[in-house]
Design an enzyme around this catalytic site. Structure first.
Site, PDB file in Angstrom:
ATOM      1  CG  ASP A  99      -2.197   0.856   0.954  1.00  0.00           C
ATOM      2  OD1 ASP A  99      -2.138   1.732   0.071  1.00  0.00           O
ATOM      3  OD2 ASP A  99      -3.208   0.670   1.645  1.00  0.00           O
TER       4      ASP A  99
HETATM    5  C1  NOJ Z   1      -4.108   3.855   0.215  1.00  0.00           C
HETATM    6  C2  NOJ Z   1      -5.273   2.913   0.367  1.00  0.00           C
HETATM    7  O1  NOJ Z   1      -5.170   2.237   1.605  1.00  0.00           O
HETATM    8  C3  NOJ Z   1      -5.377   1.890  -0.742  1.00  0.00           C
HETATM    9  O2  NOJ Z   1      -6.589   1.198  -0.602  1.00  0.00           O
HETATM   10  C4  NOJ Z   1      -5.282   2.540  -2.085  1.00  0.00           C
HETATM   11  O3  NOJ Z   1      -5.414   1.577  -3.094  1.00  0.00           O
HETATM   12  C5  NOJ Z   1      -3.954   3.267  -2.179  1.00  0.00           C
HETATM   13  N1  NOJ Z   1      -3.870   4.277  -1.142  1.00  0.00           N
HETATM   14  C6  NOJ Z   1      -3.745   3.918  -3.544  1.00  0.00           C
HETATM   15  O4  NOJ Z   1      -4.578   4.984  -3.700  1.00  0.00           O
END
Ligand code: NOJ
Length: 746
Positions: free
Chosen positions: A289
């Protein structure tokens, strides 16, 4: 030409190696492997590090843009994938840089958070889950994939499959709710819808299952907080849903921000390598993430960025999202032998294989079709389907005196509340490329439906959040002069989603005051709720005759809700997350344990029982709950036999009759309780459901086949199997109102 030569060479190698009996699929896998190995052979370490690095594009009012230093990284082959970049011209230009200006011409992946639709926005996933209709959910994802690929994307950060039992956590809006059985079916449907029949089609996208693992169980419902649970709970409730998505063929997996029992997922070798790859045989790639590798430092398991990069790549991470940790540290780590080049090759191989499967080596511009970009976005068919999903996501929570549907005699309606006409809020959080100006609000939906035949007057009444705007007096005067009042209340769209945890999950601002004042007028009132999580609304429930939960319904929210309010669609949604009576009950979920001192239902406050001094144990609305404008009668459960053996199955059925005055849909639910186990078992677990349509007066027999495997669980030694003994079956309209029957496995 060069690519053609390689393919021809591969074909010769393959046909020499294998007899003509070889399966077609195996041949193409062989060709892919030879192609990818050949490419890896040619890559410098620096180019390999580029392939395992993902960077974001930006988005300003004038459209998409990319920071110059990131463009330079692409040119130097130091960025293998980009996220947040879409629209054909922009994607095409970035792809051109990658394939024409880099030494090895390797195309980029383009990823994006397409969580509930791309341009045509569907209800938030928790709303879609309330349909319990996996075919409908799969089709919504198919449309999302068509639109996303029409704008250059080939990878989406969906599905989010985190089981969640705590509505304080804002990200419950993104998932399927609290149940593992239902969540697993939804997860598989989402992957199928996104990835379609073949990843190589130009209108399918690679899915990314997230957030691996157990991100939905943060302590106290606070986003990013630590997760700590027993191995049994992890295996029983949380992990099966990710596995279902992996088994459905998801091409990638995203690590979660949280730790589990002291080990952050992004550095968890057991999770990413032993479980995911070795036991589950996942053969796609793992992406972190956002910036999670660097977050290993504040987590307190890495001393610096180099250490964080070393831990994560050695644990099984293949791609670094936005952290630059791989870019800045891997070369040195390989040089110092803390990370082997073989580990890097494995990560690169998985990513190149994904690009190959998407067909990007054949045609890097296959998702850059201007014609598709104009023709396959927000088509009337897509919008029509979104309207249907918005209507089917609605859950009728209360309907005293048949307040709904609104009677045909009503000639004057007051639409009151801060969410009556808010386009932006209809989108919900994570609304990708959804545009607020394309959304239909409730006011617009009512006007579209009634076409002037009913006078609709609207007053905002108050704001969603603050108490700085008070039109309650005006709202009351208006209510006094109409035949029917619709109150549009709830949260704004930013109050759920990422980084949106709440400790107080009742109606915010002056909304409760507004509701009380309006309801006091004695006019017939229906509350239409907009929110991204279960709310604790016992007072509202007490005073309001009718409540329709609509979540955030997306582009067609207003039209879909109007269809339900006026009875063109009979509500059929059922909750997939328990609505608590108060925050103090949280976590409150249906598949709880009985305990050694279960509550005495005849004396709920009996001392020394598992209860509260100041609250019942029961929630406001249980899992699986939702009313209809018609009524359904359930017969007793019939069994084809009372007991069955380990290699046998049993059929349990009920006759369901539509006893009301309207045709309708019912979600018939099967739950099971294992009476005596090697470990304690939940008071009930969902094991099946069927959504049926019943014309008024019609009776349908709904049968469930249950085999011992359906009753298997993790024993003390973590072996997974079923026991002989007694089981209670429950079949009914929700997790609390059921018919019951005992069966025995002999
Ligand atoms: C953080 C989020 O937790 C995740 O779900 C997302 O895909 C990413 N950012 C990218 O935007």
């Amino acid at each position: 030409m060069k690519r053609l030569t390689i393919i021809l060479l591969c074909m010769i190698v393959v046909s020499l190696q294998y007899s003509c009996k070889l399966e077609k699929e195996t041949t193409s896998d062989q060709m892919m492997n030879v192609f990818v190995e050949d490419l890896i052979q040619k890559m410098t370490l620096e180019e390999k590090i580029g392939q395992i690095s993902l960077f974001t594009s930006d988005w300003s009012t004038t459209g998409p843009s990319m920071r110059n230093d990131y463009i330079d990284l692409i040119k130097q082959g130091k960025a293998g994938s980009v996220f947040n970049a879409f629209t054909v011209d922009f994607v095409k230009e970035l792809q051109r840089i990658a394939v024409e200006e880099t030494r090895l011409h390797i195309p980029l992946l383009f990823g994006y958070d397409v969580i509930h639709g791309h341009r045509t926005i569907f209800p938030i996933p928790l709303g879609q889950a309330s349909t319990w209709d996996t075919t409908m959910i799969e089709k919504a994802e198919r449309i999302a994939a068509i639109e996303a690929t029409a704008e250059g994307l080939n990878w989406v950060f969906t599905p989010m499959v985190d089981i969640a039992r705590d509505p304080r956590w804002g990200r419950v809006m993104e998932g399927g709710g609290e149940d593992t059985f239902l969540g697993s079916q939804i997860a598989a449907a989402r992957v199928k819808g996104l990835q379609g029949a073949s990843l190589s089609d130009n209108n399918t996208v690679m899915a990314c299952v997230k957030h691996f693992a157990a991100y939905g169980a943060p302590q106290a419902g606070r986003d990013y907080h630590a997760v700590d649970m027993s191995e049994r709970s992890l295996f029983e409730w949380y992990l099966p849903v990710y596995k279902a998505a992996v088994d459905a063929g998801a091409g990638s997996v995203m690590t979660s921000f949280n730790e589990i029992a002291g080990v952050p997922s992004t550095s968890n070798k057991w999770l990413l390598t032993e479980l995911l790859r070795e036991q589950w045989k996942f053969d796609g790639f793992v992406v972190t993430d956002y910036n999670s590798i660097n977050e290993l430092i504040p987590h307190g398991v890495a001393s610096d960025q180099a250490h964080a990069a070393e831990l994560s790549i050695n644990a099984g991470v293949d791609m670094d999202m936005q952290g630059s940790a791989f870019l800045d540290q891997i070369a040195e780590l390989v040089k110092s032998k803390k990370v082997s080049e073989e580990t890097i090759n494995n990560a690169v191989r998985r990513i190149l294989i994904a690009k190959y499967k998407l067909g990007l080596f054949d045609d890097p511009y296959k998702y850059c079709d201007k014609k598709r970009e104009t023709e396959e976005i927000m088509t009337p068919e897509f919008r029509e389907f979104a309207r249907e999903v918005a209507a089917k996501s609605c859950v009728l929570l209360k309907n005293e005196n048949k307040t709904l549907p609104v009677s045909a005699n009503v000639k004057k309606i007051a639409l009151i509340g801060p969410l009556a006409d808010s386009k932006e809020d209809m989108l919900g959080f994570w609304s990708a490329a959804g545009q607020a100006d394309k959304c239909v609000t409730l006011l617009e939906g009512l006007k579209n439906k009634l076409k002037g035949s009913v006078n609709i007057i609207t007053v905002k009444g108050c704001n969603v959040l603050d108490d700085g705007f008070d039109e309650i007096g005006k709202a009351v005067s208006l209510a006094r002069n109409v035949d029917f009042v619709i109150l549009a209340l709830g949260e704004n769209r930013m109050m759920s989603g990422e980084a949106a945890s709440r400790t107080n999950i009742s109606l915010p601002g002056l909304q409760m005051k507004l509701a009380e004042a309006v309801i006091k007028t004695g006019k017939p009132v229906a509350v239409v709720l907009f929110n991204g999580r279960p709310l604790a609304i016992p007072e509202l429930n007490k005073i309001t005759p009718a409540i329709l939960e609509t979540w955030f319904g997306g582009t067609e929210a207003g039209n879909g809700i109007a269809d339900v309010l006026f009875g063109d669609v009979n509500p059929s949604g059922k909750l997939t997350m328990t609505f608590p009576l108060n925050v103090g009950q949280i976590p409150v979920f249906y598949n709880t344990k009985n305990t050694g001192r279960p509550i005495n239902p005849d004396n709920p406050h009996e001392k020394y029982k598992s209860n509260y001094l100041d609250s019942p144990n029961t929630p406001l609305y249980p899992f699986g709950y939702g009313l209809s404008y018609t009524s359904f009668n359930y017969s007793d459960i019939k069994l084809n036999k009372e007991s069955f053996g380990m290699n046998d199955r049993i059929i349990a059925s009920v006759d369901v009759t539509n006893t009301g005055v309207m045709d309708g849909e019912e979600i018939v639910q099967l739950y099971v309780r294992d009476m005596v186990g090697d470990v304690t078992r939940p008071v009930k677990e969902l094991k099946g459901f069927k959504k049926i349509h019943l014309n008024k007066g019609e009776t349908v027999t709904v049968a469930f086949t249950i085999s011992p495997e359906d009753l298997a669980y993790y024993h003390q030694n973590m072996s997974f199997s079923a026991d002989t003994g007694d089981f209670e079956l429950f079949i009914g309209t929700n997790s609390e109102e059921t018919k019951n029957k005992m069966v025995t496995i002999k």
